[in-house]
Scaffold this active site. Sequence first.
Site, short mmCIF file in Angstrom:
data_model
loop_
_atom_site.label_atom_id
_atom_site.label_comp_id
_atom_site.label_asym_id
_atom_site.label_seq_id
_atom_site.Cartn_x
_atom_site.Cartn_y
_atom_site.Cartn_z
N ASP A 103 14.52 1.77 23.56
CA ASP A 103 15.83 1.98 22.95
C ASP A 103 16.03 3.48 22.83
O ASP A 103 15.06 4.26 22.77
CB ASP A 103 15.90 1.29 21.59
CG ASP A 103 17.33 0.95 21.19
OD1 ASP A 103 18.27 1.56 21.75
OD2 ASP A 103 17.51 0.09 20.32
N TRP A 104 17.26 3.90 22.76
CA TRP A 104 17.57 5.33 22.86
C TRP A 104 16.97 6.11 21.67
O TRP A 104 17.26 5.81 20.52
CB TRP A 104 19.08 5.51 22.94
CG TRP A 104 19.60 5.57 24.35
CD1 TRP A 104 20.50 6.48 24.81
CD2 TRP A 104 19.27 4.74 25.48
NE1 TRP A 104 20.76 6.27 26.15
CE2 TRP A 104 20.01 5.21 26.59
CE3 TRP A 104 18.41 3.66 25.66
CZ2 TRP A 104 19.93 4.63 27.85
CZ3 TRP A 104 18.32 3.08 26.91
CH2 TRP A 104 19.07 3.56 27.99
#
Length: 865
Positions: A283-284
């Site tokens: 995930d970012w």
Amino acid sequence: MRTPGGSRGRTAVQPCGFHGIHGLHGFHGLQRGGATVTEAAETAESRTGTRGGSAADRERETVVEAALGRLGLDAKARLLAGQDMWSLPGLPEIGLRSLVMSDGPIGVRGVRWTADDPSIALPSPTALAATWDPALAHRAGVLLAQEARRKHVHVLLAPTVNLHRSPLGGRHFEAYSEDPYLTGRIGAGYVRGVQSGGVGTTVKHFVANDAETDRFTVDNLVSARALRELYLAPFEAIVENAHPWGIMTAYNSVNGTTMTEHHHLVNEVLRGEWGFDGFNVSDWTAARSTVGAIEGGLDVAMPGPETVYGDALAAAVRAGRTEEAKVDEAVRNVLRLAARVGILEGAEPVVTELPEQVDGEALAREIARRSFVLVRNENATLPLRPGTVALSGAAARDARVLGGGSATVFPAHVVSPLDGLTAALPEGSLTYAVGADPNQELAVADKGFTLRAECRDRDGELIGSGSAPNGHLQWMGNDLPEGVTHDTLHTVDLRGTFTPRVSGTHTFGIKGLGAFTLTVDGTVHFEGTQLPTEDSPFTAFFGAPEERARVDLTAGETYEVSLRQVVVQPEGAPLRMVGFSLVHQEPRRDPDELIAEAVEAARAADTAVVVVATTERVESEGFDRGDLRLPGRQDDLVHAVAAANPNTVVIVNSGSPVELPWREEVAAVLLTWFPGQEGGSALADVLTGAHEPGGRLPTTWGPLADAPVTQVVPVDGELPYAEGAFIGYRAWERDGKTPAYPFGHGLGYTDWAYESIEPSDGDGDSAATVTVRVRNSGARPGREVVQLYLTPVEADSERPVRRLAAFAGVGAGPGETAEAVLGIPRRAFEVWDEDAGTWAFVKGSYEVAAGRSITDRRVVATINV
């Protein structure tokens, strides 16, 4: 042909009008009289693109290995780090083009957060799950692949298959259901559909990312049994039945280890036990440790270029802190993905014949109406009878069609309930009153605003400009207007005009961090700095707005407005971004007067329709909910209108459960979720009876006081999943509580009689098979979702009283019958043995009950396994 639920189909179902690759068909879930219907068939697309399968698969692997062998350590390490917000670097020396990713799951935004290139906006994932139709999810995936290709996107960052552990989860609209089996079936259909169009998916967020509070740091403490039977189950089913090309690992930790470094769950379970051969992306900003991530099985750290990979990874290998072989395995997974989507020279992509074009607007409308759940319909109030209709509710005019956060896209148009009903009903038969406005704080400037963003350097020179579809500006990484760089950008002016719909005192404000100047009609109303109130890299996007000006304006007049931000990039920020919002609120009228106007109109009409809704400050990525109440005076509005008109219909526009204290006072209640861009047209289809509502609840609805799981706030960084394997309907039944509306509930416009249930032996794909015969006992054609629930005859407090074991949609005309053939997968009879660390098949007698919901079971049989 094997199905996601493990049944073998007896007969084919009706093709739906578009072709998949290799001549295969997608399917409608509606059959006419006398038909036999099986669970949605698994199509061959799910078996393509897997390592070691067909000759084409082996040829791709040969190309991948050859490309890997030509890369040096620095190039390999660079490939595993994003080159910007949404893409990986190309490597021309091996014929590798840059791989582009984009957020989903209800549309494909592309690499820029802009309305210059609009996106189809489908209904929310909760809506898609409410259709109980994996084939329809497949068609949605085909459309999204079409959208992705149009926007030059290779990988869609979707679907979200986390579970509805607690109704307080703020992002539940983006996930499917409280039930892992239903989630796995819908998710598998979605993944197969997207990948049939040659576009990769990343099933997310692996794993136990079921709430938003402290999501970057929370350590979720989950028993092995709950992990296996609930939270891992949808991922496992999708890997087995749809073979996704990607997985996204979550921010959170599970049992002490952050998911981007979780060797056991990623390397041993996901890749080892399940045989997943796709790429694993963080995930970012989730990746925190170079060695921890590569040892834990993380292939790609996003976004870039400043990540824990790249130069840091190459240095770690040279220092002997990790092995180059682990880097090679990660690169191999990325190159395999590139080969599958067709951007690695010499490798034939998995999909060479694309599905036929899909009409996006028509499909969005179909999904919406088939997702609407009619939970109450006293005296056959719906469909609407001829006569006048009094419509009220702010959301009827300004519809909320999608959830907040990274799921946001910009559709070319939105059909509101007011728009849809105005077009469908006879002229002069519809009136509208606001009644109650759920927005209790300033919202992003939208209606009446025409805005653009102007970018200037330190000398005040214009260096670029971009569209601003509303008052929300969000540029991440290199997602900047043409000619603009972070190094040259000094100020951003959100500038344009505002034409009010109503006269009075309008309130303006700012959401975001930094130094701002707010000007309305030539007057500077605020010049100062807004500081963060919490330590989160996304505070600017998910934080609360600040009121900064009140200005008297006249309806119909046009005024100049501007909001300037001095751009400052905080030291140590995980990515460079520009993000802030101009927010606005119309003049606040006396709430009692608004309700009185709606009541007066309702009293004079044959039918009253009230639209109630949540807001972006209630349901969004970035925070959880504090309660399940509708915001503002909406409950008061419904009580008052229902007292004035016994034929009151309430439309509930929310992505997940809300409390409905007036539900027994009104004639009908229709849940429409976040219905996507065509929601108003779909609503008119259903209310007028052109189509019946097709949805069934994918999640239990009930008051918060009775909800079995409500703890979503960590204590000292930890969130124990103390309920174990009991969430959703499993926990409601264990606790002996009666919800407002049970899992699986939903009414149509006809009636169904369950005539028989006949169990038989299973086959290689299922442990048992059950045939259920139903008859349409009503006066019009309809669709029924036959649900099969499994209960061990010998009670066991460690197991749910019953669980969803299979389902299928059938259709028939008045008086006609249909059969659903339901294969019960072996997993339905298994439990996770924590001591042995394996699945245990529990032999014995089981009750199989078919019906319309978890509590409305019509026919029962006993089987022995």
